[in-house]
Design a protein around this motif. Sequence first.
Motif, PDB file in Angstrom:
ATOM      1  N   LEU A  43       0.810  -1.217   0.000  1.00  0.00           N
ATOM      2  CA  LEU A  43       0.000   0.000   0.000  1.00  0.00           C
ATOM      3  C   LEU A  43       0.844   1.268   0.000  1.00  0.00           C
ATOM      4  CD1 LEU A  43      -2.878  -0.533   2.621  1.00  0.00           C
ATOM      5  CD2 LEU A  43      -3.047  -0.563   0.127  1.00  0.00           C
ATOM      6  N   GLY A  44       0.262   2.322  -0.574  1.00  0.00           N
ATOM      7  CA  GLY A  44       0.724   3.682  -0.355  1.00  0.00           C
ATOM      8  C   GLY A  44      -0.374   4.388   0.422  1.00  0.00           C
ATOM      9  N   ILE A  45      -0.012   5.163   1.428  1.00  0.00           N
ATOM     10  CA  ILE A  45      -0.990   5.843   2.277  1.00  0.00           C
ATOM     11  C   ILE A  45      -0.679   7.328   2.312  1.00  0.00           C
ATOM     12  CG2 ILE A  45      -2.006   6.026   4.581  1.00  0.00           C
ATOM     13  CD1 ILE A  45      -2.594   3.371   3.356  1.00  0.00           C
ATOM     14  N   THR A  46      -1.685   8.142   2.027  1.00  0.00           N
ATOM     15  CA  THR A  46      -1.527   9.589   2.158  1.00  0.00           C
ATOM     16  C   THR A  46      -2.841  10.188   2.625  1.00  0.00           C
ATOM     17  OG1 THR A  46      -0.791  11.623   1.049  1.00  0.00           O
ATOM     18  CG2 THR A  46      -2.123  10.092  -0.257  1.00  0.00           C
ATOM     19  N   SER A  47      -2.830  11.480   2.900  1.00  0.00           N
ATOM     20  CA  SER A  47      -4.019  12.158   3.404  1.00  0.00           C
ATOM     21  C   SER A  47      -4.048  13.577   2.880  1.00  0.00           C
ATOM     22  CB  SER A  47      -4.008  12.178   4.938  1.00  0.00           C
ATOM     23  OG  SER A  47      -5.071  12.954   5.443  1.00  0.00           O
ATOM     24  N   THR A  48      -5.261  14.107   2.695  1.00  0.00           N
ATOM     25  CA  THR A  48      -5.386  15.500   2.286  1.00  0.00           C
ATOM     26  C   THR A  48      -5.346  16.432   3.488  1.00  0.00           C
ATOM     27  OG1 THR A  48      -7.793  15.338   2.364  1.00  0.00           O
ATOM     28  CG2 THR A  48      -6.729  14.941   0.241  1.00  0.00           C
ATOM     29  N   VAL A  74       4.371   5.732   2.892  1.00  0.00           N
ATOM     30  CA  VAL A  74       3.481   6.695   3.533  1.00  0.00           C
ATOM     31  C   VAL A  74       4.034   8.109   3.395  1.00  0.00           C
ATOM     32  CG1 VAL A  74       4.625   6.339   5.778  1.00  0.00           C
ATOM     33  CG2 VAL A  74       2.287   7.262   5.703  1.00  0.00           C
ATOM     34  N   SER A  75       3.129   9.083   3.286  1.00  0.00           N
ATOM     35  CA  SER A  75       3.538  10.488   3.229  1.00  0.00           C
ATOM     36  C   SER A  75       3.418  11.099   4.624  1.00  0.00           C
ATOM     37  CB  SER A  75       2.681  11.265   2.231  1.00  0.00           C
ATOM     38  OG  SER A  75       1.348  11.386   2.690  1.00  0.00           O
ATOM     39  N   ILE A  76       4.489  11.747   5.067  1.00  0.00           N
ATOM     40  CA  ILE A  76       4.528  12.341   6.406  1.00  0.00           C
ATOM     41  C   ILE A  76       5.219  13.699   6.326  1.00  0.00           C
ATOM     42  CG2 ILE A  76       5.344  12.096   8.774  1.00  0.00           C
ATOM     43  CD1 ILE A  76       5.404   9.114   8.400  1.00  0.00           C
ATOM     44  N   PRO A  77       4.581  14.777   6.767  1.00  0.00           N
ATOM     45  CA  PRO A  77       5.269  16.067   6.829  1.00  0.00           C
ATOM     46  C   PRO A  77       6.431  15.999   7.822  1.00  0.00           C
ATOM     47  CG  PRO A  77       2.903  16.370   6.965  1.00  0.00           C
ATOM     48  CD  PRO A  77       3.153  14.905   7.119  1.00  0.00           C
ATOM     49  N   SER A  78       7.438  16.793   7.584  1.00  0.00           N
ATOM     50  CA  SER A  78       8.663  16.717   8.381  1.00  0.00           C
ATOM     51  C   SER A  78       8.405  16.896   9.880  1.00  0.00           C
ATOM     52  CB  SER A  78       9.665  17.771   7.893  1.00  0.00           C
ATOM     53  OG  SER A  78       9.074  19.070   7.905  1.00  0.00           O
TER      54      SER A  78
END
Length: 339
Positions: A43-48, A74-78
């Motif tokens: 999976l790739g997981i991200t959020s708006t 996964v996308s995570i802000p720093s």
Amino acid sequence: MGLLYDLSTKYKTLSIVGMAKNAGKTTALNYLIEEADDEGITLGITSTGRDGETLDLVTGTDKPKVFLYEDTIVSIPSQLYDLAEAGLEIVEMTKFGTALGDVLLCRVCESGYVQIAGPVATAETKKMCGRMFDMGTELILIDGAIDRKSIASPDTSDAIILSTGAVLSRSIKKVVEETSHVVNLYNLPVLEEGKVRDEIAKHSHENRVMLVDDKGKINKLNLTTGLGASRFIDDAINENTRYVYIPGAFTNSVIADIERDKLKQVKFILKDPTRIFINVMDWRQLVKKGFIVSVLKNIEIAAVTVNPYAPSGYSFDHGTLRDTMQEALPDIPVLDVRM
């Protein structure tokens, strides 16, 4: 094989959209993540927006955390990276900015809880999804943490999973009615191919209300929105007008002053169904008056999840809510992920 396996054979990106806060969207996300691990789907997981925190930052209510398994991208802000309980390997430091810093694309190397967030802009989300696929992702789940309307846009993903539940009303009938209304809107007919569609698409970037006559000629009005402009639109409609394109939000105020005969004469065109902000009762009245609307793109609903619990303390019987919803939506899988 479970629901997610079936969906992964049809779609590459799925947005999870909540009808309201506390409709069970994060629970649905966790269910799908767990099923993906069982099925061996990367999976790739991200959020708006932001999801995975233990307390809703708007309502102050408890929230389920997001648990990710090894090899998930996964996308995570720093600014959220150090808050992760999972072990994370930074694969790419992107230039996609958020209020919490630039987005990091990470691979989970040790399973655990993670707070996720990603870019809000549709164009950036699409670019980031492309990067995730390059990293080996098979299916991307996009969590619609901020605004169900914007994340539901067909420009964002292949289809959506709609989360609904008891939070909408103390009446099962009303919960089903409101959910069915959204499903029906998202399945509005697409404007047929041809000269009218080509002309509207050609000029749609100008974001102006446009009228199209029976010969396909376009009349661009000096209006960037239809909100509160129904009197001007009514004046512009003549006996030859066949289509009215509305570039932005579509509410009662867009058509309130349009004569009934004119309302029946024309077909309204919208970019997609997320532009519609008209409740189910008003919509039914408009349809009875002969109101017709088409879209340039509609939205495919891959599944509906139901949550029988409301944070204010009341609940429905699991089976009754699920079965009643399934009866109303016979062509869409309905799942109670809390069961």
